[in-house]
Design a protein around this motif. Structure first.
Motif, PDB file in Angstrom:
ATOM      1  N   HIS A  99     -37.099-123.464 -29.830  1.00 40.32           N
ATOM      2  CA  HIS A  99     -37.214-123.236 -28.388  1.00 40.32           C
ATOM      3  C   HIS A  99     -38.563-122.583 -28.083  1.00 40.32           C
ATOM      4  CE1 HIS A  99     -32.564-123.158 -27.599  1.00 40.32           C
ATOM      5  NE2 HIS A  99     -33.016-124.336 -27.993  1.00 40.32           N
ATOM      6  N   ALA A 100     -39.134-122.896 -26.937  1.00 39.56           N
ATOM      7  CA  ALA A 100     -40.377-122.247 -26.516  1.00 39.56           C
ATOM      8  C   ALA A 100     -40.100-120.775 -26.249  1.00 39.56           C
ATOM      9  CB  ALA A 100     -40.932-122.920 -25.268  1.00 39.56           C
ATOM     10  N   ILE A 101     -40.855-119.895 -26.883  1.00 38.13           N
ATOM     11  CA  ILE A 101     -40.652-118.465 -26.701  1.00 38.13           C
ATOM     12  C   ILE A 101     -41.128-118.009 -25.323  1.00 38.13           C
ATOM     13  CG2 ILE A 101     -42.831-117.832 -27.773  1.00 38.13           C
ATOM     14  CD1 ILE A 101     -39.476-115.911 -27.912  1.00 38.13           C
ATOM     15  N   THR A 102     -42.140-118.691 -24.785  1.00 39.97           N
ATOM     16  CA  THR A 102     -42.605-118.419 -23.421  1.00 39.97           C
ATOM     17  C   THR A 102     -42.096-119.539 -22.524  1.00 39.97           C
ATOM     18  OG1 THR A 102     -44.614-117.327 -24.210  1.00 39.97           O
ATOM     19  CG2 THR A 102     -44.627-118.130 -21.944  1.00 39.97           C
ATOM     20  N   VAL A 205     -54.651-132.692 -36.488  1.00 44.51           N
ATOM     21  CA  VAL A 205     -54.746-131.237 -36.572  1.00 44.51           C
ATOM     22  C   VAL A 205     -54.676-130.627 -35.172  1.00 44.51           C
ATOM     23  CG1 VAL A 205     -56.326-129.332 -37.093  1.00 44.51           C
ATOM     24  CG2 VAL A 205     -55.965-131.140 -38.771  1.00 44.51           C
ATOM     25  N   ARG A 206     -55.397-131.209 -34.227  1.00 46.40           N
ATOM     26  CA  ARG A 206     -55.402-130.688 -32.859  1.00 46.40           C
ATOM     27  C   ARG A 206     -54.017-130.778 -32.235  1.00 46.40           C
ATOM     28  NH1 ARG A 206     -59.172-133.602 -31.171  1.00 46.40           N
ATOM     29  NH2 ARG A 206     -58.050-135.153 -29.942  1.00 46.40           N
ATOM     30  N   TRP A 207     -53.330-131.887 -32.426  1.00 45.14           N
ATOM     31  CA  TRP A 207     -51.972-132.030 -31.895  1.00 45.14           C
ATOM     32  C   TRP A 207     -51.013-131.017 -32.509  1.00 45.14           C
ATOM     33  CZ3 TRP A 207     -51.537-138.078 -32.577  1.00 45.14           C
ATOM     34  CH2 TRP A 207     -52.206-138.709 -31.510  1.00 45.14           C
ATOM     35  N   SER A 208     -51.110-130.856 -33.813  1.00 46.06           N
ATOM     36  CA  SER A 208     -50.208-129.954 -34.519  1.00 46.06           C
ATOM     37  C   SER A 208     -50.414-128.505 -34.074  1.00 46.06           C
ATOM     38  CB  SER A 208     -50.422-130.093 -36.023  1.00 46.06           C
ATOM     39  OG  SER A 208     -49.553-129.263 -36.741  1.00 46.06           O
ATOM     40  N   ASP A 209     -51.676-128.093 -33.984  1.00 49.29           N
ATOM     41  CA  ASP A 209     -51.971-126.728 -33.556  1.00 49.29           C
ATOM     42  C   ASP A 209     -51.519-126.485 -32.115  1.00 49.29           C
ATOM     43  OD1 ASP A 209     -53.049-126.280 -36.027  1.00 49.29           O
ATOM     44  OD2 ASP A 209     -55.149-126.275 -35.362  1.00 49.29           O
ATOM     45  N   ALA A 210     -51.688-127.492 -31.268  1.00 45.73           N
ATOM     46  CA  ALA A 210     -51.253-127.355 -29.873  1.00 45.73           C
ATOM     47  C   ALA A 210     -49.739-127.180 -29.790  1.00 45.73           C
ATOM     48  CB  ALA A 210     -51.695-128.572 -29.065  1.00 45.73           C
ATOM     49  N   SER A 211     -49.018-127.877 -30.637  1.00 45.93           N
ATOM     50  CA  SER A 211     -47.558-127.760 -30.643  1.00 45.93           C
ATOM     51  C   SER A 211     -47.129-126.344 -31.010  1.00 45.93           C
ATOM     52  CB  SER A 211     -46.959-128.762 -31.637  1.00 45.93           C
ATOM     53  OG  SER A 211     -47.328-130.085 -31.313  1.00 45.93           O
ATOM     54  N   LEU A 212     -47.766-125.769 -32.016  1.00 46.69           N
ATOM     55  CA  LEU A 212     -47.436-124.394 -32.397  1.00 46.69           C
ATOM     56  C   LEU A 212     -47.701-123.427 -31.250  1.00 46.69           C
ATOM     57  CD1 LEU A 212     -48.719-123.907 -36.074  1.00 46.69           C
ATOM     58  CD2 LEU A 212     -46.422-124.451 -35.283  1.00 46.69           C
ATOM     59  N   GLU A 213     -48.859-123.561 -30.627  1.00 48.81           N
ATOM     60  CA  GLU A 213     -49.215-122.621 -29.562  1.00 48.81           C
ATOM     61  C   GLU A 213     -48.297-122.764 -28.353  1.00 48.81           C
ATOM     62  OE1 GLU A 213     -53.018-121.309 -26.754  1.00 48.81           O
ATOM     63  OE2 GLU A 213     -53.313-122.775 -28.370  1.00 48.81           O
ATOM     64  N   LEU A 214     -47.934-123.997 -28.000  1.00 50.56           N
ATOM     65  CA  LEU A 214     -47.099-124.201 -26.816  1.00 50.56           C
ATOM     66  C   LEU A 214     -45.708-123.607 -27.000  1.00 50.56           C
ATOM     67  CD1 LEU A 214     -46.888-125.457 -23.988  1.00 50.56           C
ATOM     68  CD2 LEU A 214     -46.079-127.562 -25.076  1.00 50.56           C
ATOM     69  N   PHE A 215     -45.134-123.773 -28.183  1.00 48.59           N
ATOM     70  CA  PHE A 215     -43.749-123.347 -28.384  1.00 48.59           C
ATOM     71  C   PHE A 215     -43.604-121.959 -29.001  1.00 48.59           C
ATOM     72  CE2 PHE A 215     -43.430-127.996 -28.172  1.00 48.59           C
ATOM     73  CZ  PHE A 215     -42.503-128.095 -27.147  1.00 48.59           C
ATOM     74  N   TRP A 216     -44.650-121.463 -29.662  1.00 49.60           N
ATOM     75  CA  TRP A 216     -44.534-120.155 -30.304  1.00 49.60           C
ATOM     76  C   TRP A 216     -45.583-119.157 -29.813  1.00 49.60           C
ATOM     77  CZ3 TRP A 216     -43.192-124.535 -33.174  1.00 49.60           C
ATOM     78  CH2 TRP A 216     -41.903-124.523 -33.736  1.00 49.60           C
ATOM     79  N   GLY A 217     -46.344-119.527 -28.796  1.00 47.90           N
ATOM     80  CA  GLY A 217     -47.372-118.644 -28.288  1.00 47.90           C
ATOM     81  C   GLY A 217     -47.018-118.057 -26.930  1.00 47.90           C
ATOM     82  N   ARG A 218     -48.025-117.417 -26.341  1.00 49.03           N
ATOM     83  CA  ARG A 218     -47.844-116.837 -25.011  1.00 49.03           C
ATOM     84  C   ARG A 218     -48.941-117.387 -24.093  1.00 49.03           C
ATOM     85  NH1 ARG A 218     -46.891-110.392 -24.698  1.00 49.03           N
ATOM     86  NH2 ARG A 218     -49.116-110.350 -25.227  1.00 49.03           N
ATOM     87  N   LEU A 227     -52.075-127.645 -23.315  1.00 47.87           N
ATOM     88  CA  LEU A 227     -51.305-127.848 -24.540  1.00 47.87           C
ATOM     89  C   LEU A 227     -50.260-128.940 -24.361  1.00 47.87           C
ATOM     90  CD1 LEU A 227     -50.771-124.086 -25.450  1.00 47.87           C
ATOM     91  CD2 LEU A 227     -52.317-125.685 -26.602  1.00 47.87           C
ATOM     92  N   ALA A 228     -49.599-128.955 -23.204  1.00 46.12           N
ATOM     93  CA  ALA A 228     -48.558-129.956 -22.950  1.00 46.12           C
ATOM     94  C   ALA A 228     -49.148-131.363 -23.005  1.00 46.12           C
ATOM     95  CB  ALA A 228     -47.890-129.702 -21.604  1.00 46.12           C
ATOM     96  N   ALA A 229     -50.369-131.521 -22.515  1.00 48.75           N
ATOM     97  CA  ALA A 229     -51.009-132.841 -22.557  1.00 48.75           C
ATOM     98  C   ALA A 229     -51.220-133.294 -24.005  1.00 48.75           C
ATOM     99  CB  ALA A 229     -52.338-132.794 -21.814  1.00 48.75           C
ATOM    100  N   LEU A 230     -51.628-132.372 -24.871  1.00 50.29           N
ATOM    101  CA  LEU A 230     -51.824-132.707 -26.281  1.00 50.29           C
ATOM    102  C   LEU A 230     -50.502-132.989 -26.977  1.00 50.29           C
ATOM    103  CD1 LEU A 230     -54.559-130.051 -27.139  1.00 50.29           C
ATOM    104  CD2 LEU A 230     -54.876-132.529 -27.030  1.00 50.29           C
ATOM    105  N   VAL A 231     -49.490-132.172 -26.695  1.00 47.26           N
ATOM    106  CA  VAL A 231     -48.175-132.391 -27.301  1.00 47.26           C
ATOM    107  C   VAL A 231     -47.594-133.723 -26.833  1.00 47.26           C
ATOM    108  CG1 VAL A 231     -45.805-131.508 -27.436  1.00 47.26           C
ATOM    109  CG2 VAL A 231     -47.734-129.931 -27.633  1.00 47.26           C
ATOM    110  N   ALA A 232     -47.823-134.064 -25.572  1.00 51.92           N
ATOM    111  CA  ALA A 232     -47.352-135.352 -25.054  1.00 51.92           C
ATOM    112  C   ALA A 232     -48.009-136.507 -25.799  1.00 51.92           C
ATOM    113  CB  ALA A 232     -47.645-135.450 -23.558  1.00 51.92           C
TER     114      ALA A 232
END
Length: 444
Positions: A99-102, A205-218, A227-232
């Protein structure tokens, strides 16, 4: 008298307020937090991100199951409590693991919805009867035999990347082992092992890092949109790959799309995409973070770097100590299925837990002198960095092997390499469940 590495004692590892500092640099001394200070704990704050150990020590000693009002999570920090949670997925369910923490804003959610993005229960977040079969499919591609066969691939890719590092050192007198080596190696290896082509590693790499930041970052609302655009994009690419039913049956994607659920139905597209999403992020970003931490620690600890390429087993032993003391996956989440007592605290049904994996590796009840890096310690592999039980990381063996090969290859190619002394302290990844140096600046 010998050092922790089994040789003559060397200079003391630089220390901060809680013992050896993680990156070999003295951290600005600050008061050791007390139990009264836990109300000011900020899991995303500079103080905690830079040096979490004092906070983890206080939590483990005085508040082993502590409610964090800022996130609403119950922080579980003692080794035995965390292990109990991980071994009982019926009571402590994995449903909230991704789950997205933020909370995501409506604009970001719209971007994801337009791409058809959904986080379906697949692996880390799956407590349903479909999990064992899915896990078997994934584990088959990361078992000991396949990992052993992959070592020549890892060595070849590492050698190619280190050629570039060498050229950069010759040209400008230094390099960043994170960007040039650690962050790229696992992505290239994974793409070869899983038969993924037609995509450059930089994009993945860019997609993977964006996924981490979107769901586990603030991230801010504006950053969420980026980030959502990259994850999409990542999700749409995965959907295209998984939708191709012509993938060979013995390939990773081919095995997933042909997998049947307990009711006999073929695995649905969204769940297959979710499994790929988890495997790609874990296999690329978190392994790269592990390699960066391993390299930086070995360069900072006196006597380690010159020996890892020569001394049999030292590279693997060093990786194991890093996993114990400073794992890239620092925390993981669970949610209680029913009211339960944990660590002397009565938790209601639906309580969301944050398992402090990093803190568990420094539990003095389990690990002697846990603040010191002691390769070859008798119980070094008892850490919980990869979890334990039915949700233990299926890629643990590959991650360990990649990190050890990377360390041995880099130290063998550049035996006199050292951390650039004038470089500022590196930026540190500041996500809820992931932590690593984002630079490893080196000079010959």
């Amino acid at each position: 008298m010998t050092s922790a590495l089994g040789g003559p004692p060397g200079p003391a590892f630089p220390t901060g307020p809680a013992g050896p500092c993680p990156y070999g640099r003295a951290i600005d001394a600050s008061p050791v937090p007390s139990i009264e200070a836990l109300g000011a704990l900020d899991l995303f704050g500079e103080g905690f991100v830079r040096d979490p150990y004092p906070w983890l020590d206080v939590l483990r000693a005085d508040a082993p199951v502590h409610h964090d009002p800022a996130t609403g999570l119950w922080l579980v920090s003692r080794y035995d409590d965390i292990r109990r949670v991980l071994l009982d997925p019926a009571v402590f369910r994995p449903d909230n693991a991704q789950h997205a923490i933020t909370p995501l804003g409506v604009p970001a959610l719209r971007v994801l919805a337009r791409a058809g993005f959904r986080v379906r229960p697949a692996l880390a977040n799956n407590g349903s009867p479909s999990h064992p079969g899915l896990r078997r499919v994934v584990t088959r591609f990361f078992n000991a035999q396949r990992v052993a066969a992959a070592v020549p691939v890892i060595e070849r890719v590492a050698g190619e990347l280190l050629d570039t590092v060498g050229s950069e050192i010759d040209a400008v007198g230094g390099s960043d082992l994170f960007g040039a080596f650690a962050h790229t190696l696992p992505c290239r290896v994974m793409m070869e092992l899983l038969g993924i082509d037609g995509l450059d590693t930089t994009t993945l790499v860019r997609w993977s890092d964006a996924s981490l930041e979107l769901f586990w970052g603030r991230p801010t609302a504006e950053r969420q949109l980026e980030l959502a655009a990259l994850v999409a994009e990542f999700h749409q690419w995965l959907t295209t790959v998984v939708s191709d039913r012509t993938a060979p049956a013995d390939s990773f994607v081919g095995a997933l799309v042909r997998h049947r659920l307990p009711d006999g139905e073929l695995l649905d597209l969204q769940t297959a995409v979710g499994a790929c999403f988890f495997v790609f992020v874990a296999g690329q970003s978190t392994t790269g973070q592990l390699i960066a931490t391993v390299l930086r620690g070995a360069l900072a600890e006196p006597g380690v770097w010159p020996r890892v390429a020569q001394e049999e087993g030292l590279a693997r032993a060093w990786v194991e100590e890093v996993l114990r003391r400073e794992p890239p996956v620092t925390t993981w989440r669970r949610v209680t299925e029913r009211p339960v007592e944990l660590g002397g605290v009565r938790l209601p049904a639906g309580a969301e837990l944050l398992l402090m994996l990093m803190g568990s590796g420094s539990d003095p009840e389990v690990f002697t002198a846990p603040e010191g890096m002691r390769p070859h310690r008798a119980n070094s592999r008892h850490h919980l960095a990869f979890g334990v039980g039915r949700h233990r990381c299926p890629g643990a063996s590959l991650a360990r092997t990649e990190a050890a090969v990377a360390l041995r290859a880099a130290a063998g190619r550049f035996p006199t390499l050292h951390l650039t002394p004038e470089a500022p302290p590196p930026p540190v990844l500041d996500l809820l469940s992931f932590r690593a140096p984002l630079e490893v600046r080196v000079s010959p």
